[in-house]
Design an enzyme around this catalytic site. Structure first.
Site, PDB file in Angstrom:
ATOM      1  N   SER A   1       0.837  -1.194   0.000  1.00  0.00           N
ATOM      2  CA  SER A   1       0.000   0.000   0.000  1.00  0.00           C
ATOM      3  C   SER A   1       0.871   1.243   0.000  1.00  0.00           C
ATOM      4  CB  SER A   1      -0.915   0.020   1.229  1.00  0.00           C
ATOM      5  OG  SER A   1      -1.536   1.279   1.368  1.00  0.00           O
TER       6      SER A   1
ATOM      7  N   HIS B   1      -1.396  -1.309  -4.099  1.00  0.00           N
ATOM      8  CA  HIS B   1      -2.669  -0.973  -3.473  1.00  0.00           C
ATOM      9  C   HIS B   1      -2.721   0.530  -3.236  1.00  0.00           C
ATOM     10  CE1 HIS B   1      -6.297  -2.064  -1.207  1.00  0.00           C
ATOM     11  NE2 HIS B   1      -5.947  -1.133  -0.334  1.00  0.00           N
TER      12      HIS B   1
ATOM     13  N   ASP C   1      -4.891   3.479  -1.690  1.00  0.00           N
ATOM     14  CA  ASP C   1      -5.970   3.821  -0.758  1.00  0.00           C
ATOM     15  C   ASP C   1      -6.447   5.249  -1.007  1.00  0.00           C
ATOM     16  OD1 ASP C   1      -6.260   1.485   1.014  1.00  0.00           O
ATOM     17  OD2 ASP C   1      -4.180   1.891   1.526  1.00  0.00           O
TER      18      ASP C   1
ATOM     19  N   MET D   1      -8.921   8.199  -0.011  1.00  0.00           N
ATOM     20  CA  MET D   1      -9.736   8.663   1.112  1.00  0.00           C
ATOM     21  C   MET D   1     -10.221  10.086   0.848  1.00  0.00           C
ATOM     22  SD  MET D   1      -7.382   7.341   4.281  1.00  0.00           S
ATOM     23  CE  MET D   1      -6.496   5.794   4.185  1.00  0.00           C
TER      24      MET D   1
ATOM     25  N   HIS E   1      -8.552   1.172  -3.937  1.00  0.00           N
ATOM     26  CA  HIS E   1      -9.500   0.971  -2.833  1.00  0.00           C
ATOM     27  C   HIS E   1     -10.161   2.309  -2.524  1.00  0.00           C
ATOM     28  CE1 HIS E   1      -9.914  -0.048   1.756  1.00  0.00           C
ATOM     29  NE2 HIS E   1     -11.079   0.056   1.156  1.00  0.00           N
TER      30      HIS E   1
ATOM     31  N   MET F   1     -12.228   4.526  -0.466  1.00  0.00           N
ATOM     32  CA  MET F   1     -12.821   4.781   0.845  1.00  0.00           C
ATOM     33  C   MET F   1     -13.471   6.163   0.799  1.00  0.00           C
ATOM     34  SD  MET F   1      -9.914   3.227   3.407  1.00  0.00           S
ATOM     35  CE  MET F   1      -8.513   3.379   2.304  1.00  0.00           C
TER      36      MET F   1
ATOM     37  N   MET G   1     -11.590  -5.670   5.672  1.00  0.00           N
ATOM     38  CA  MET G   1     -10.803  -4.730   6.460  1.00  0.00           C
ATOM     39  C   MET G   1     -10.538  -5.339   7.838  1.00  0.00           C
ATOM     40  SD  MET G   1     -10.122  -2.190   4.534  1.00  0.00           S
ATOM     41  CE  MET G   1      -9.338  -1.197   5.823  1.00  0.00           C
TER      42      MET G   1
ATOM     43  N   ASP H   1      -6.795  -6.364   4.432  1.00  0.00           N
ATOM     44  CA  ASP H   1      -6.056  -5.109   4.545  1.00  0.00           C
ATOM     45  C   ASP H   1      -6.127  -4.607   5.975  1.00  0.00           C
ATOM     46  OD1 ASP H   1      -4.966  -2.584   4.323  1.00  0.00           O
ATOM     47  OD2 ASP H   1      -6.455  -1.819   2.922  1.00  0.00           O
TER      48      ASP H   1
END
Length: 216
Positions: A7, A32, A34, A36, A65, A67, A136, A174
């Protein structure tokens, strides 16, 4: 052997291209990413431009991913930026089936992420649409958190559910992944492992990734 997905949340962004080159040479399989938005989770990270940059810097699979709230509004941008896999949170989707169909319409693999308190029953009726499920094992929003032990039982239950539904969906995990927890979740049925600080906070990425693989 399992999929190792570093990540970039824990990478050094002053030298991101070098970091990506290093983990690729070290034997990583996916990157990966992330994303947000400061609403679904407290932090704000980055957008499609980072996916584009990562795509140019290495030849690894781009695993995005999301979020974020209302992911349908931004899914097309991430798909066009070069995402190979996109996961959305069940908790953030008003119409989960529609969101998964939107991802697939761009030729991208579609996944659902589940927070620690979200039951597996919430995805039972979309399993036929899933290429992967992201469990998660920490509450989303921050790197370097402690692994939630009940995640092991959830992964076991998910593995059983997928077999019952004749699904080949990948089980990804994760949060808090290290040499000890990767063995636990692998034994439970996970085959894709996201690791941030466990990789990027070490001196030798190749040695670290090899150690993780040996514990799968």
């Amino acid at each position: 052997m399992g999929i190792i997905a570093p990540s970039i949340l824990s990478a050094d962004f002053t030298r991101l291209s070098d970091e990506l080159t290093l983990v690729e040479k070290a034997g990583a399989d996916w990157i990966h990413i992330d994303v947000m938005d400061g609403q679904f989770v407290p932090n704000i990270t980055y957008g499609p431009i980072i996916v584009e940059a990562c795509k140019r810097a290495c030849n690894l699979v781009m695993d995005v991913h999301l979020m974020i709230e209302t992911p349908d509004l931004i899914i097309p941008e991430f798909a066009r930026a070069g995402a190979d896999y996109i996961s959305v949170h069940q908790e953030a989707c008003s119409h989960l089936h529609r969101s998964l169909q939107l991802i697939k319409s761009f030729g991208v693999k579609a996944g659902v992420a589940l927070n620690p308190a979200t039951p597996l029953s919430s995805i039972e009726w979309v399993i036929d649409q899933l290429d992967f499920v992201l469990i998660m094992s920490v509450n989303p929003g921050f790197g370097g958190q402690k692994f939630i032990e009940s995640s092991v039982h959830k992964i076991k239950a998910l593995s059983k559910l997928l077999k019952e539904k004749n699904s080949n969906a990948i089980i990804q995990v994760d949060g808090g992944i290290n040499n000890t927890t990767i063995k636990q979740v692998s034994n439970a049925g996970a085959t894709s492992f996201v690791a941030g600080s466990a990789i990027f906070n070490t001196a030798n990425y190749k040695e670290t990734i090899l150690d993780l693989r040996q514990n799968i």
